[in-house]
Write a protein that holds these residues in place. Sequence first.
Motif, mmCIF file in Angstrom:
data_model
loop_
_atom_site.group_PDB
_atom_site.id
_atom_site.type_symbol
_atom_site.label_atom_id
_atom_site.label_comp_id
_atom_site.label_asym_id
_atom_site.label_seq_id
_atom_site.Cartn_x
_atom_site.Cartn_y
_atom_site.Cartn_z
ATOM 1 N N ASP A 105 0.834 -1.202 0.000
ATOM 2 C CA ASP A 105 0.000 0.000 0.000
ATOM 3 C C ASP A 105 0.869 1.251 0.000
ATOM 4 O O ASP A 105 2.085 1.186 0.111
ATOM 5 N N SER A 106 0.231 2.390 -0.129
ATOM 6 C CA SER A 106 0.947 3.648 -0.305
ATOM 7 C C SER A 106 1.667 4.111 0.944
ATOM 8 O O SER A 106 2.419 5.074 0.905
ATOM 9 N N ASP A 107 1.425 3.465 2.081
ATOM 10 C CA ASP A 107 2.124 3.808 3.324
ATOM 11 C C ASP A 107 3.409 3.027 3.491
ATOM 12 O O ASP A 107 3.918 2.906 4.605
ATOM 13 N N PHE A 108 3.926 2.504 2.412
ATOM 14 C CA PHE A 108 5.158 1.724 2.400
ATOM 15 C C PHE A 108 5.017 0.523 3.336
ATOM 16 O O PHE A 108 5.809 0.329 4.265
ATOM 17 N N ARG A 109 3.971 -0.231 3.116
ATOM 18 C CA ARG A 109 3.768 -1.468 3.863
ATOM 19 C C ARG A 109 3.542 -2.605 2.876
ATOM 20 O O ARG A 109 2.799 -2.454 1.920
ATOM 21 N N LEU A 110 4.190 -3.724 3.127
ATOM 22 C CA LEU A 110 4.017 -4.920 2.322
ATOM 23 C C LEU A 110 3.533 -6.017 3.255
ATOM 24 O O LEU A 110 4.276 -6.459 4.135
ATOM 25 N N VAL A 111 2.281 -6.421 3.073
ATOM 26 C CA VAL A 111 1.695 -7.454 3.919
ATOM 27 C C VAL A 111 1.896 -8.790 3.238
ATOM 28 O O VAL A 111 1.334 -9.029 2.156
ATOM 29 N N PRO A 112 2.707 -9.672 3.803
ATOM 30 C CA PRO A 112 2.988 -10.943 3.143
ATOM 31 C C PRO A 112 1.730 -11.765 2.900
ATOM 32 O O PRO A 112 0.821 -11.809 3.738
ATOM 33 N N THR A 113 1.691 -12.417 1.754
ATOM 34 C CA THR A 113 0.558 -13.268 1.408
ATOM 35 C C THR A 113 0.537 -14.530 2.266
ATOM 36 O O THR A 113 -0.525 -15.020 2.652
ATOM 37 N N PHE A 114 1.711 -15.058 2.547
ATOM 38 C CA PHE A 114 1.818 -16.265 3.365
ATOM 39 C C PHE A 114 2.618 -15.955 4.634
ATOM 40 O O PHE A 114 3.518 -15.134 4.628
ATOM 41 N N ALA A 115 2.262 -16.661 5.707
ATOM 42 C CA ALA A 115 2.979 -16.487 6.977
ATOM 43 C C ALA A 115 4.213 -17.356 6.981
ATOM 44 O O ALA A 115 4.444 -18.149 7.882
ATOM 45 N N THR A 116 5.019 -17.173 5.929
ATOM 46 C CA THR A 116 6.221 -17.979 5.762
ATOM 47 C C THR A 116 7.406 -17.056 5.558
ATOM 48 O O THR A 116 7.338 -16.130 4.752
ATOM 49 N N TRP A 117 8.461 -17.322 6.280
ATOM 50 C CA TRP A 117 9.702 -16.556 6.131
ATOM 51 C C TRP A 117 10.874 -17.512 5.948
ATOM 52 O O TRP A 117 10.855 -18.631 6.459
ATOM 53 N N GLY A 118 11.866 -17.072 5.236
ATOM 54 C CA GLY A 118 13.082 -17.852 5.115
ATOM 55 C C GLY A 118 13.956 -17.687 6.344
ATOM 56 O O GLY A 118 13.567 -17.044 7.320
ATOM 57 N N GLN A 119 15.147 -18.230 6.257
ATOM 58 C CA GLN A 119 16.075 -18.136 7.379
ATOM 59 C C GLN A 119 16.791 -16.796 7.411
ATOM 60 O O GLN A 119 17.409 -16.433 8.411
ATOM 61 N N GLY A 120 16.681 -16.055 6.330
ATOM 62 C CA GLY A 120 17.338 -14.754 6.248
ATOM 63 C C GLY A 120 18.820 -14.897 5.952
ATOM 64 O O GLY A 120 19.395 -15.991 5.998
ATOM 65 N N THR A 121 19.443 -13.774 5.634
ATOM 66 C CA THR A 121 20.881 -13.748 5.402
ATOM 67 C C THR A 121 21.469 -12.589 6.203
ATOM 68 O O THR A 121 20.961 -11.466 6.167
ATOM 69 N N GLN A 122 22.516 -12.874 6.952
ATOM 70 C CA GLN A 122 23.101 -11.904 7.864
ATOM 71 C C GLN A 122 24.016 -10.940 7.112
ATOM 72 O O GLN A 122 24.911 -11.365 6.369
ATOM 73 N N VAL A 123 23.783 -9.659 7.326
ATOM 74 C CA VAL A 123 24.656 -8.612 6.791
ATOM 75 C C VAL A 123 25.265 -7.875 7.982
ATOM 76 O O VAL A 123 24.531 -7.388 8.852
ATOM 77 N N THR A 124 26.580 -7.818 8.018
ATOM 78 C CA THR A 124 27.275 -7.115 9.090
ATOM 79 C C THR A 124 28.213 -6.095 8.465
ATOM 80 O O THR A 124 29.073 -6.453 7.657
ATOM 81 N N VAL A 125 28.010 -4.843 8.821
ATOM 82 C CA VAL A 125 28.853 -3.762 8.301
ATOM 83 C C VAL A 125 29.687 -3.235 9.458
ATOM 84 O O VAL A 125 29.163 -2.620 10.383
ATOM 85 N N SER A 126 30.965 -3.498 9.389
ATOM 86 C CA SER A 126 31.843 -3.137 10.491
ATOM 87 C C SER A 126 33.281 -3.043 10.010
ATOM 88 O O SER A 126 33.692 -3.772 9.109
#
Length: 127
Positions: A105-126
């Motif tokens: 929607d126009s409020d910069f929100r993305l509502v996922p279609t499924f309640a499924t998430w991946g494991q993600g990928t770690q980003v570390t800036v240091s």
Amino acid sequence: QVQLVESGGGLVQPGGSLRLSCAFSGIMFRTLFSGKTLGWYRQPPGKERELVAVITRVGTTNYGDSVKGRFTISRDNASKNLYLQMNSLKPDDTGVYYCNLGDYDSDFRLVPTFATWGQGTQVTVSS
């Protein structure tokens, strides 16, 4: 079955770059992929997950204020992959990055279609 696999994270010095990838698999994700808005989220340490970039089914992009001008989101409908090119990285970009698809929607929100998430990928800036 639906599955999201994020990759491409790592440890990088401030000012560096990374390119994240997300593979959507499973019949439901692959069926909906081309017609949905896709997005990248991140979860900084100790904070809630936040939306950082979206790309609509027609290729229109939008970004969170903190990443505008530095991050570029793109999609490949043929291979069902989503990408995030991250340049001029800052320590505040540190976090676990996730992808998903859903309704935007126009409020910069993305509502996922499924309640499924991946494991993600770690980003570390240091340094």
